[in-house]
Design a protein around this motif. Structure first.
Motif, PDB file in Angstrom:
ATOM      1  N   VAL A 292       0.876  -1.177   0.000  1.00 43.83           N
ATOM      2  CA  VAL A 292       0.000   0.000   0.000  1.00 43.83           C
ATOM      3  C   VAL A 292       0.909   1.221   0.000  1.00 43.83           C
ATOM      4  CG1 VAL A 292      -1.649   1.329   1.370  1.00 43.83           C
ATOM      5  CG2 VAL A 292      -1.914  -1.151   1.162  1.00 43.83           C
ATOM      6  N   MET A 293       0.596   2.190  -0.881  1.00 41.06           N
ATOM      7  CA  MET A 293       1.422   3.390  -0.964  1.00 41.06           C
ATOM      8  C   MET A 293       0.548   4.589  -1.323  1.00 41.06           C
ATOM      9  SD  MET A 293       3.397   3.131  -4.668  1.00 41.06           S
ATOM     10  CE  MET A 293       4.237   1.611  -4.264  1.00 41.06           C
ATOM     11  N   PRO A 294       1.014   5.806  -1.082  1.00 45.51           N
ATOM     12  CA  PRO A 294       0.265   6.988  -1.511  1.00 45.51           C
ATOM     13  C   PRO A 294       0.137   7.005  -3.034  1.00 45.51           C
ATOM     14  CG  PRO A 294       1.947   7.577   0.088  1.00 45.51           C
ATOM     15  CD  PRO A 294       2.220   6.167  -0.311  1.00 45.51           C
ATOM     16  N   LYS A 295      -1.018   7.386  -3.522  1.00 55.20           N
ATOM     17  CA  LYS A 295      -1.240   7.405  -4.964  1.00 55.20           C
ATOM     18  C   LYS A 295      -0.256   8.323  -5.687  1.00 55.20           C
ATOM     19  CE  LYS A 295      -4.904   7.550  -8.418  1.00 55.20           C
ATOM     20  NZ  LYS A 295      -6.361   7.739  -8.664  1.00 55.20           N
ATOM     21  N   PRO A 296       0.088   9.509  -5.138  1.00 57.13           N
ATOM     22  CA  PRO A 296       1.076  10.349  -5.826  1.00 57.13           C
ATOM     23  C   PRO A 296       2.429   9.648  -5.996  1.00 57.13           C
ATOM     24  CG  PRO A 296      -0.119  11.641  -4.202  1.00 57.13           C
ATOM     25  CD  PRO A 296      -0.498  10.221  -3.966  1.00 57.13           C
ATOM     26  N   LEU A 297       2.804   8.810  -5.029  1.00 62.73           N
ATOM     27  CA  LEU A 297       4.058   8.075  -5.141  1.00 62.73           C
ATOM     28  C   LEU A 297       3.976   7.066  -6.283  1.00 62.73           C
ATOM     29  CD1 LEU A 297       6.868   7.219  -4.250  1.00 62.73           C
ATOM     30  CD2 LEU A 297       5.813   5.832  -2.445  1.00 62.73           C
ATOM     31  N   LEU A 298       2.863   6.363  -6.386  1.00 65.21           N
ATOM     32  CA  LEU A 298       2.681   5.426  -7.498  1.00 65.21           C
ATOM     33  C   LEU A 298       2.771   6.154  -8.835  1.00 65.21           C
ATOM     34  CD1 LEU A 298       1.951   2.721  -8.798  1.00 65.21           C
ATOM     35  CD2 LEU A 298      -0.471   3.257  -8.370  1.00 65.21           C
ATOM     36  N   GLU A 299       2.138   7.309  -8.913  1.00 64.90           N
ATOM     37  CA  GLU A 299       2.170   8.067 -10.165  1.00 64.90           C
ATOM     38  C   GLU A 299       3.591   8.489 -10.527  1.00 64.90           C
ATOM     39  OE1 GLU A 299      -0.557  11.155  -9.196  1.00 64.90           O
ATOM     40  OE2 GLU A 299      -2.359   9.947  -9.665  1.00 64.90           O
ATOM     41  N   LEU A 302       5.427   5.370 -11.869  1.00 62.65           N
ATOM     42  CA  LEU A 302       5.000   5.064 -13.238  1.00 62.65           C
ATOM     43  C   LEU A 302       5.610   6.054 -14.231  1.00 62.65           C
ATOM     44  CD1 LEU A 302       1.225   4.224 -12.601  1.00 62.65           C
ATOM     45  CD2 LEU A 302       3.098   2.607 -12.988  1.00 62.65           C
ATOM     46  N   ALA A 303       5.657   7.319 -13.837  1.00 67.92           N
ATOM     47  CA  ALA A 303       6.235   8.342 -14.709  1.00 67.92           C
ATOM     48  C   ALA A 303       7.728   8.127 -14.916  1.00 67.92           C
ATOM     49  CB  ALA A 303       5.976   9.732 -14.128  1.00 67.92           C
ATOM     50  N   ALA A 304       8.377   7.503 -13.931  1.00 65.94           N
ATOM     51  CA  ALA A 304       9.819   7.250 -14.029  1.00 65.94           C
ATOM     52  C   ALA A 304      10.136   5.984 -14.817  1.00 65.94           C
ATOM     53  CB  ALA A 304      10.424   7.149 -12.633  1.00 65.94           C
ATOM     54  N   GLU A 347      16.898   2.733  -6.945  1.00 63.47           N
ATOM     55  CA  GLU A 347      17.426   4.094  -7.069  1.00 63.47           C
ATOM     56  C   GLU A 347      16.311   5.098  -7.295  1.00 63.47           C
ATOM     57  OE1 GLU A 347      20.545   6.606  -9.934  1.00 63.47           O
ATOM     58  OE2 GLU A 347      20.492   4.406  -9.980  1.00 63.47           O
ATOM     59  N   VAL A 348      15.373   4.753  -8.174  1.00 60.51           N
ATOM     60  CA  VAL A 348      14.235   5.634  -8.441  1.00 60.51           C
ATOM     61  C   VAL A 348      13.391   5.800  -7.176  1.00 60.51           C
ATOM     62  CG1 VAL A 348      12.049   5.815  -9.683  1.00 60.51           C
ATOM     63  CG2 VAL A 348      14.122   5.166 -10.908  1.00 60.51           C
ATOM     64  N   LEU A 349      13.138   4.707  -6.489  1.00 61.18           N
ATOM     65  CA  LEU A 349      12.326   4.769  -5.270  1.00 61.18           C
ATOM     66  C   LEU A 349      13.019   5.594  -4.193  1.00 61.18           C
ATOM     67  CD1 LEU A 349       9.704   3.676  -3.978  1.00 61.18           C
ATOM     68  CD2 LEU A 349      11.021   1.720  -3.191  1.00 61.18           C
ATOM     69  N   GLY A 350      14.321   5.436  -4.094  1.00 57.05           N
ATOM     70  CA  GLY A 350      15.055   6.185  -3.078  1.00 57.05           C
ATOM     71  C   GLY A 350      15.113   7.669  -3.341  1.00 57.05           C
ATOM     72  N   SER A 351      14.965   8.045  -4.600  1.00 56.57           N
ATOM     73  CA  SER A 351      15.044   9.478  -4.940  1.00 56.57           C
ATOM     74  C   SER A 351      13.695  10.168  -4.808  1.00 56.57           C
ATOM     75  CB  SER A 351      15.556   9.625  -6.373  1.00 56.57           C
ATOM     76  OG  SER A 351      14.633   9.081  -7.302  1.00 56.57           O
TER      77      SER A 351
END
Length: 351
Positions: A292-299, A302-304, A347-351
């Motif tokens: 489960v994660m915040p929707k803005p984080l998922l977006e 996906l954009a990355a 790396e993407v998640l950490g940034s």
């Protein structure tokens, strides 16, 4: 960073080589070839049991044709409320069985339990011919939530089903991942646990399009050749199924591929859990990770360039309510998931 589905992965080079080799020259059609015979023998060896095996092209065909052999149109088939069979196969189960009803069993554990199965059977009315008559239980291994039944859990469910005169079907689309996760033998997870008929999936684990319906009780396979033909699943160049299954099962290649996928899921789960805004929804037992994660984080992910799917809110345990801006997300790893993909995602998640 493709974690959308193991269906999206390519073909194992070993299996592709076998396909190329089987594609040259001529061979008997409709499964009357040497490759198909070798594959049938390999399946019997893997499960340490005499079997009747029939090859088909899709998991939906495997599941629904298998169930059509153990359920009449006036029967009911019990499955978990979140099973792929009931949530992702449209009306194919009803079509292939001629109208048998799927009855969902909801549990907060993500798996069917003996208590839940017993309670469901008790609640069903017995008023012949007015009420539906249960005929089978379908168990997904691994489950739609990425969980794995132990052989002991399967045996308890099968014993209970058989006590009530029900057959037991296993949706083994990810059976390889379950066997690899537990380290037991395929026989311990199927025929020794009381499974009557198995949908044995290779497509998610390195094959091109190859599934098998495996009967551990030969009498249940009576007339199944007609069922497969009637469903349009008797392929003229059956050697293409046989070649794939032979290469897939040889030297435990299928389990090596599953181990790779499972390991990648564990690595991915570590990266996800390290993020302060991400919660793990289910234990990671095979090759799927549910969070489960915040929707803005998922977006942003996906954009990355990350590929994954937002998932069904009702698939979560009741003990995990969703926040106003949160969304369930499913990540699936495959035999071909690389360390480079995992590192790039971290790396993407950490940034």
């Amino acid at each position: 960073m493709n974690f959308g589905s193991d269906n999206q992965s390519g073909v194992s080079p070993r299996i592709l080589d076998a396909l190329i080799a089987a594609s040259s020259g001529t061979a008997a059609s409709y499964g009357n070839d040497a490759w198909t015979r070798q594959a049938e023998q390999a399946i019997a060896r893997v499960f340490e049991h005499d079997v009747k095996a029939f090859f088909v092209a899709t998991g939906t065909a495997a599941n629904c044709l298998a169930l059509s052999a153990v359920a009449q149109p006036w029967n009911a088939i019990l499955c978990h409320a979140q099973a792929h069979l009931i949530s992702d196969e449209s009306t194919a189960p009803e079509f292939f069985t001629g109208g048998a009803r799927l009855l969902p069993i909801a549990t907060d554990s993500g798996k069917i339990t003996p208590a839940a199965l017993r309670d469901t059977l008790k609640r069903l009315p017995d008023a012949r011919p007015h009420s539906v008559k249960p005929a089978a239980v379908s168990l997904a291994q691994a489950t739609e939530n990425g969980l794995v039944y132990t052989p002991a859990e399967l045996k308890a469910l099968s014993d209970l089903a058989h006590e009530h005169g029900l057959h037991v079907h296993m949706d083994g689309a990810r059976l390889a991942n379950a066997v690899a996760a537990l380290g037991c033998t395929p026989a311990e997870m199927t025929v020794h646990a009381g499974i009557d008929v198995l949908s044995f999936g290779a497509s998610k684990d390195g094959a091109l399009a190859a599934e098998a319906v495996v009967f551990f009780k030969p009498e249940l396979a009576e007339g199944f050749d007609y069922r497969r033909k009637r469903a349009g699943q008797l392929v003229s160049k059956g050697r293409l199924f046989g070649a794939q299954f032979t290469a897939w099962l040889q030297d435990d290649h299928w389990l090596d591929l599953a181990h790779q996928a499972n390991h990648a899921a564990q690595v991915l789960a570590v990266s996800l859990q390290a993020h302060a805004d991400i919660r793990l929804a289910w234990p990671v037992q095979a090759n799927e990770v549910f969070v489960v994660m915040p929707k803005p984080l998922l977006e942003r992910l996906l954009a990355a360039g990350a590929e994954c799917y937002d998932w069904y809110p009702d698939s979560l345990p009741t003990s995990m309510p969703l926040g106003a801006d949160e969304v369930p997300v499913r990540f699936v790893t495959a035999w071909s998931t690389s360390q480079q993909q995992l590192d790039e995602f971290a790396e993407v998640l950490g940034s």
